[in-house]
Scaffold this active site. Sequence first.
Site, PDB file in Angstrom:
ATOM      1  N   GLU A  26       0.836  -1.216   0.000  1.00  0.00           N
ATOM      2  CA  GLU A  26       0.000   0.000   0.000  1.00  0.00           C
ATOM      3  C   GLU A  26       0.858   1.247   0.000  1.00  0.00           C
ATOM      4  O   GLU A  26       1.850   1.328   0.731  1.00  0.00           O
ATOM      5  CB  GLU A  26      -0.900  -0.026   1.240  1.00  0.00           C
ATOM      6  CG  GLU A  26      -2.268   0.543   0.993  1.00  0.00           C
ATOM      7  CD  GLU A  26      -3.045  -0.251  -0.045  1.00  0.00           C
ATOM      8  OE1 GLU A  26      -3.068   0.161  -1.217  1.00  0.00           O
ATOM      9  OE2 GLU A  26      -3.605  -1.302   0.319  1.00  0.00           O
ATOM     10  N   HIS A  27       0.439   2.202  -0.822  1.00  0.00           N
ATOM     11  CA  HIS A  27       1.171   3.464  -0.983  1.00  0.00           C
ATOM     12  C   HIS A  27       2.617   3.212  -1.428  1.00  0.00           C
ATOM     13  O   HIS A  27       3.544   3.857  -0.945  1.00  0.00           O
ATOM     14  CB  HIS A  27       1.131   4.296   0.313  1.00  0.00           C
ATOM     15  CG  HIS A  27      -0.182   5.009   0.474  1.00  0.00           C
ATOM     16  ND1 HIS A  27      -0.491   6.164  -0.200  1.00  0.00           N
ATOM     17  CD2 HIS A  27      -1.279   4.712   1.208  1.00  0.00           C
ATOM     18  CE1 HIS A  27      -1.712   6.561   0.134  1.00  0.00           C
ATOM     19  NE2 HIS A  27      -2.221   5.697   0.971  1.00  0.00           N
ATOM     20  N   ASP A  29       2.859   2.142  -5.027  1.00  0.00           N
ATOM     21  CA  ASP A  29       2.820   2.089  -6.508  1.00  0.00           C
ATOM     22  C   ASP A  29       3.474   3.314  -7.126  1.00  0.00           C
ATOM     23  O   ASP A  29       4.221   3.222  -8.087  1.00  0.00           O
ATOM     24  CB  ASP A  29       1.404   1.825  -7.055  1.00  0.00           C
ATOM     25  CG  ASP A  29       0.363   2.867  -6.702  1.00  0.00           C
ATOM     26  OD1 ASP A  29       0.613   3.726  -5.821  1.00  0.00           O
ATOM     27  OD2 ASP A  29      -0.733   2.827  -7.319  1.00  0.00           O
ATOM     28  N   GLY A 114     -16.277   5.812  -2.621  1.00  0.00           N
ATOM     29  CA  GLY A 114     -15.489   6.227  -1.459  1.00  0.00           C
ATOM     30  C   GLY A 114     -15.131   5.083  -0.522  1.00  0.00           C
ATOM     31  O   GLY A 114     -14.881   5.301   0.654  1.00  0.00           O
ATOM     32  N   SER A 115     -15.087   3.863  -1.042  1.00  0.00           N
ATOM     33  CA  SER A 115     -14.873   2.702  -0.175  1.00  0.00           C
ATOM     34  C   SER A 115     -13.426   2.237  -0.161  1.00  0.00           C
ATOM     35  O   SER A 115     -13.076   1.326   0.572  1.00  0.00           O
ATOM     36  CB  SER A 115     -15.735   1.539  -0.675  1.00  0.00           C
ATOM     37  OG  SER A 115     -15.355   1.231  -2.004  1.00  0.00           O
ATOM     38  N   GLY A 116     -12.583   2.845  -0.995  1.00  0.00           N
ATOM     39  CA  GLY A 116     -11.215   2.336  -1.117  1.00  0.00           C
ATOM     40  C   GLY A 116     -11.161   1.100  -2.003  1.00  0.00           C
ATOM     41  O   GLY A 116     -10.148   0.406  -2.053  1.00  0.00           O
ATOM     42  N   SER A 119     -13.800   2.635  -7.046  1.00  0.00           N
ATOM     43  CA  SER A 119     -14.939   2.878  -7.941  1.00  0.00           C
ATOM     44  C   SER A 119     -14.522   3.800  -9.090  1.00  0.00           C
ATOM     45  O   SER A 119     -14.959   3.614 -10.224  1.00  0.00           O
ATOM     46  CB  SER A 119     -16.112   3.479  -7.168  1.00  0.00           C
ATOM     47  OG  SER A 119     -15.700   4.644  -6.490  1.00  0.00           O
ATOM     48  N   ASP A 164      -4.699   0.855  -9.310  1.00  0.00           N
ATOM     49  CA  ASP A 164      -6.152   0.667  -9.375  1.00  0.00           C
ATOM     50  C   ASP A 164      -6.627   0.412 -10.796  1.00  0.00           C
ATOM     51  O   ASP A 164      -7.407  -0.511 -11.060  1.00  0.00           O
ATOM     52  CB  ASP A 164      -6.877   1.896  -8.823  1.00  0.00           C
ATOM     53  CG  ASP A 164      -6.486   2.199  -7.395  1.00  0.00           C
ATOM     54  OD1 ASP A 164      -5.803   1.362  -6.773  1.00  0.00           O
ATOM     55  OD2 ASP A 164      -6.872   3.272  -6.897  1.00  0.00           O
ATOM     56  N   TYR A 214      -3.724  12.559   0.056  1.00  0.00           N
ATOM     57  CA  TYR A 214      -3.047  11.608  -0.832  1.00  0.00           C
ATOM     58  C   TYR A 214      -1.927  12.314  -1.598  1.00  0.00           C
ATOM     59  O   TYR A 214      -0.777  11.851  -1.628  1.00  0.00           O
ATOM     60  CB  TYR A 214      -4.069  10.995  -1.802  1.00  0.00           C
ATOM     61  CG  TYR A 214      -3.464   9.972  -2.721  1.00  0.00           C
ATOM     62  CD1 TYR A 214      -3.426   8.636  -2.350  1.00  0.00           C
ATOM     63  CD2 TYR A 214      -2.901  10.324  -3.942  1.00  0.00           C
ATOM     64  CE1 TYR A 214      -2.854   7.682  -3.184  1.00  0.00           C
ATOM     65  CE2 TYR A 214      -2.319   9.390  -4.774  1.00  0.00           C
ATOM     66  CZ  TYR A 214      -2.306   8.064  -4.393  1.00  0.00           C
ATOM     67  OH  TYR A 214      -1.727   7.127  -5.205  1.00  0.00           O
TER      68      TYR A 214
HETATM   69  C1  GLA Z   1      -5.174   4.851  -4.228  1.00  0.00           C
HETATM   70  C2  GLA Z   1      -4.420   5.153  -5.531  1.00  0.00           C
HETATM   71  C3  GLA Z   1      -3.436   4.036  -5.884  1.00  0.00           C
HETATM   72  C4  GLA Z   1      -2.552   3.674  -4.698  1.00  0.00           C
HETATM   73  C5  GLA Z   1      -3.380   3.478  -3.424  1.00  0.00           C
HETATM   74  C6  GLA Z   1      -2.535   3.282  -2.217  1.00  0.00           C
HETATM   75  O1  GLA Z   1      -6.021   3.760  -4.393  1.00  0.00           O
HETATM   76  O2  GLA Z   1      -5.315   5.357  -6.600  1.00  0.00           O
HETATM   77  O3  GLA Z   1      -2.677   4.417  -7.005  1.00  0.00           O
HETATM   78  O4  GLA Z   1      -1.561   4.637  -4.510  1.00  0.00           O
HETATM   79  O5  GLA Z   1      -4.250   4.582  -3.187  1.00  0.00           O
HETATM   80  O6  GLA Z   1      -1.810   2.106  -2.303  1.00  0.00           O
END
Ligand code: GLA
Length: 378
Positions: A26-27, A29, A114-116, A119, A164, A214
Amino acid sequence: MKIEKDFLKDYDYKVSASGRINLIGEHVDYCGGKVFPAAISLKNDVYVKANGTDKINIKFSSLPDEVTLDVNKLGEYKHLKYAKYQAGSAYFWQQAGHKVIGADMYYDCNVPFGSGLSSSAAIEVSTIAALATIAGEEFDKVEVALTAQKAEREYCGVNCGIMDQYASACGKDEMAMLLDCKTLECRYVNARFGDYSIVIINCNRPHSLVESKYNERRAETEYALEYFKRYKDIACLADLTVEDFNAYAANLSEPYYSRAKHVICECDRVQRSVEALEKGEMRKFGELLNASHDSLKNLYLVSCDEMDTLVSLCTAQKSCLGARMIGAGFGGCAIALVKTEEVENFKNAVAPEYEKRIGYAASFYPCRIVDGITAEKL
Ligand code: GLA
């Protein structure tokens, strides 16, 4: 939404793209790291047909609003509230030299907003795939993903990485993707968890400031990268090993020190997670999920009280080997690795306690790992 047969007469194709989970990574990419996402069966469905005009007419299952875009002016819709993802995706697809023709499009998004669970990527990717389909064009899924990412960054203002959109476009049935975000090399890995299942839970915290936070994190990692370049010839933070970090980071100030530490150690956890999964070592994989969450919470500062409460309720269950927040953070979803035969008991234990502590309910989303883009002639 349940789609009636009569409704389908108005459209020629149903083109869909997936939301995603990320097992770990996570975080990282946008720091050239490897991520480990999978496309899920919560999808954005686009019902589409060419209409012989130069207008794209958009309707939504979730909104009464209707939006019309002129295919000759696609660059001019950045101010739109609802259809800017569609406009931006169509715009950059057209800019890349592809034909974009007038269409009637109906959006039915089953990825909770907005769920992560991405979408927005599902909307962008399915928009491009739908437009290419009615133009009779065969498309390359990686190009679709890159164009969708460009729309998110340059049209919608979120300076996101590629995870994503790549997962939404290129996902495969029952496979997780070990995606190297530096080279875009992707290795598909069986998403098998032995006697365990991945449970997806939304903490339902109302979102705020996610985009600016972000972008701020991303800028912080760029600062850290410049620092490390003084010590080693690297192109991205993911080029550093944990040993490099320990050798060079001493003079790096906060918050850059903590941010870089998260990125570099998270990349290491991705590698170890893939090895653990491939060897069937679920306990180890669960520990790595927990370590990832701790790092996102304490070093990267992208979690929140609601999410931390949810994750600690999950990991307090005997049936759960590990849990962590996924996606950008500041709310949204967690994944938990739970003994399959105990999933119902797990939910029955976590749900009421979460509601009692936070004051509103969490949502559990049953879903499967599936293909990213799908297209069906109606
Ligand atoms: C969001 C971004 C992705 C990635 C994640 C965190 O979903 O769109 O590119 O950076 O956060 O891993």
